[in-house]
Design an enzyme around this catalytic site. Structure first.
Site, PDB file in Angstrom:
ATOM      1  N   LYS A   1     -31.671 -10.875  -5.723  1.00 22.88           N
ATOM      2  CA  LYS A   1     -32.217 -12.111  -5.152  1.00 22.88           C
ATOM      3  C   LYS A   1     -31.128 -12.781  -4.313  1.00 22.88           C
ATOM      4  O   LYS A   1     -29.966 -12.851  -4.720  1.00 22.88           O
ATOM      5  CB  LYS A   1     -32.662 -13.052  -6.269  1.00 22.88           C
ATOM      6  CG  LYS A   1     -33.098 -14.424  -5.759  1.00 22.88           C
ATOM      7  CD  LYS A   1     -32.748 -15.498  -6.758  1.00 22.88           C
ATOM      8  CE  LYS A   1     -32.900 -16.878  -6.116  1.00 22.88           C
ATOM      9  NZ  LYS A   1     -32.444 -17.953  -7.006  1.00 22.88           N
TER      10      LYS A   1
ATOM     11  N   TYR B   1     -43.973 -15.286 -10.182  1.00 21.60           N
ATOM     12  CA  TYR B   1     -42.967 -16.025  -9.429  1.00 21.60           C
ATOM     13  C   TYR B   1     -43.574 -17.205  -8.675  1.00 21.60           C
ATOM     14  O   TYR B   1     -42.848 -18.108  -8.254  1.00 21.60           O
ATOM     15  CB  TYR B   1     -42.255 -15.130  -8.419  1.00 21.60           C
ATOM     16  CG  TYR B   1     -41.533 -13.934  -8.985  1.00 21.60           C
ATOM     17  CD1 TYR B   1     -41.337 -13.778 -10.359  1.00 21.60           C
ATOM     18  CD2 TYR B   1     -41.037 -12.948  -8.146  1.00 21.60           C
ATOM     19  CE1 TYR B   1     -40.681 -12.675 -10.868  1.00 21.60           C
ATOM     20  CE2 TYR B   1     -40.372 -11.849  -8.644  1.00 21.60           C
ATOM     21  CZ  TYR B   1     -40.202 -11.704 -10.006  1.00 21.60           C
ATOM     22  OH  TYR B   1     -39.556 -10.598 -10.497  1.00 21.60           O
TER      23      TYR B   1
ATOM     24  N   ILE C   1     -32.593  -4.704  -6.329  1.00 22.37           N
ATOM     25  CA  ILE C   1     -33.335  -5.725  -5.570  1.00 22.37           C
ATOM     26  C   ILE C   1     -32.717  -7.102  -5.851  1.00 22.37           C
ATOM     27  O   ILE C   1     -33.329  -7.950  -6.500  1.00 22.37           O
ATOM     28  CB  ILE C   1     -34.845  -5.704  -5.916  1.00 22.37           C
ATOM     29  CG1 ILE C   1     -35.072  -5.708  -7.434  1.00 22.37           C
ATOM     30  CG2 ILE C   1     -35.520  -4.492  -5.297  1.00 22.37           C
ATOM     31  CD1 ILE C   1     -36.525  -5.992  -7.814  1.00 22.37           C
TER      32      ILE C   1
ATOM     33  N   ASN D   1     -24.991  -8.748   0.396  1.00 20.13           N
ATOM     34  CA  ASN D   1     -25.670  -7.694  -0.362  1.00 20.13           C
ATOM     35  C   ASN D   1     -26.016  -6.506   0.531  1.00 20.13           C
ATOM     36  O   ASN D   1     -25.879  -5.344   0.125  1.00 20.13           O
ATOM     37  CB  ASN D   1     -26.937  -8.251  -1.010  1.00 20.13           C
ATOM     38  CG  ASN D   1     -26.657  -9.288  -2.080  1.00 20.13           C
ATOM     39  OD1 ASN D   1     -25.560  -9.343  -2.645  1.00 20.13           O
ATOM     40  ND2 ASN D   1     -27.641 -10.126  -2.365  1.00 20.13           N
TER      41      ASN D   1
ATOM     42  N   LEU E   1     -26.875  -8.133 -10.230  1.00 18.32           N
ATOM     43  CA  LEU E   1     -25.561  -8.792 -10.243  1.00 18.32           C
ATOM     44  C   LEU E   1     -25.331  -9.522 -11.557  1.00 18.32           C
ATOM     45  O   LEU E   1     -24.402 -10.328 -11.687  1.00 18.32           O
ATOM     46  CB  LEU E   1     -25.453  -9.769  -9.063  1.00 18.32           C
ATOM     47  CG  LEU E   1     -25.755  -9.173  -7.684  1.00 18.32           C
ATOM     48  CD1 LEU E   1     -25.558 -10.219  -6.588  1.00 18.32           C
ATOM     49  CD2 LEU E   1     -24.903  -7.935  -7.418  1.00 18.32           C
TER      50      LEU E   1
END
Length: 278
Positions: free
Chosen positions: A234, A55, A232, A244, A194
């Protein structure tokens, strides 16, 4: 409507010691934005932060942890070894580099990011065992492992496999992966929970969200949590981080869960040609 500030910090409620909801940081590459999103999430109550060498933001994640008014001992920190760094000696060297970038003495969960690239079960996993024995990592994880990959890794490792991180959401329910992980007492962590926004366009999720007066994102996350999976998602802005977070307060009933389980539409968002399922 639940206020995010009314939810207690997610201090490791699972028997495994891993918080039920984490902050994902994939594609959060602007250093200051990434650091601020981590700080915001931690001060809101999140206690699980996930990053990866690939990342390019471990420095920023470490900065966000340093900025937050939360003790490091309360934070479950996870990162992943890139596919180019999975040769034995590279694992050892780059894991220490990750520790430096994160400003951490130990990593709570270190994953093999993919079973590809330089991945060699014997060489790679013996390095993970060494890091585990030396106390530099608290737990060994794998990511994007199919059941057969998981079985090979379990045979090679002396340390237990703590978690398998895979794409999972109501449009990719991963029944076979969840069953294998349950059989081997391995936690499941869901990335892209999601479905990169597709959950907002699923009729069944819209119906459940309307019934409870919440968002489709909260429904997707609550469904995963009900399945014993740790999502998890983002998020960068405070509003999305809070939305969230509020999924922890949503209790789905059996009718809701059954409706989501029965969704026939499928979509895999992360699907490289050399993925183990292809």
């Amino acid at each position: 409507m639940v206020d995010a500030n009314d939810i207690e910090p997610d201090t490791c409620p699972r028997a495994s010691g891993m918080p039920m909801l984490g902050l994902g940081t994939w594609q959060n590459t602007d250093p200051d934005q990434c650091a601020e999103s981590v700080r915001t999430a931690l001060e809101m109550g999140y206690r699980h932060v996930d990053t990866a060498q690939a990342y390019g933001n471990e420095d920023a994640v470490g900065e966000g942890i340093a900025r937050a008014d939360v003790d490091r001992d309360e934070i479950f920190l996870a990162t992943k070894i890139s596919t180019a760094n999975l040769a034995h000696d590279d694992v050892l060297e780059t894991a220490r580099d990750s520790l430096d970038r994160l400003g951490a003495d130990t990593i709570d969960l270190l994953y093999v990011h993919w079973p590809k690239g330089e991945y060699d079960p014997e060489g790679t996993l013996s390095a993970f065992d060494e890091l585990y024995d030396d106390g530099l990592i608290e737990n060994v994880g794998v990511s994007n492992f199919e059941p057969e990959d998981l079985e090979v890794a379990l045979d090679e490792l002396d340390a237990p496999i703590f978690a398998n991180q895979v794409e999972m959401h109501p449009l990719l329910q991963q029944d076979h992966v969840r069953k294998a992980c349950e059989n081997y007492d391995v936690e499941v962590v869901a990335y892209s929970p999601l479905a990169r926004g597709q959950v907002f366009e699923v009729d069944e999720l819209e119906d459940v969200a309307g019934k409870h007066g919440v968002t489709e994102a909260q429904v997707s996350l609550a469904w995963l949590i009900e399945k014993g999976v740790t999502p998890i998602p983002k998020a960068t802005g405070e509003d999305h981080i809070a939305d969230n977070w509020e999924a922890l307060a949503l209790e789905l009933d059996d009718e809701d869960v059954d409706a989501i389980d029965a969704i026939e539409r499928t979509s895999r968002e992360v699907d490289p040609a050399d993925a183990p399922w292809n």
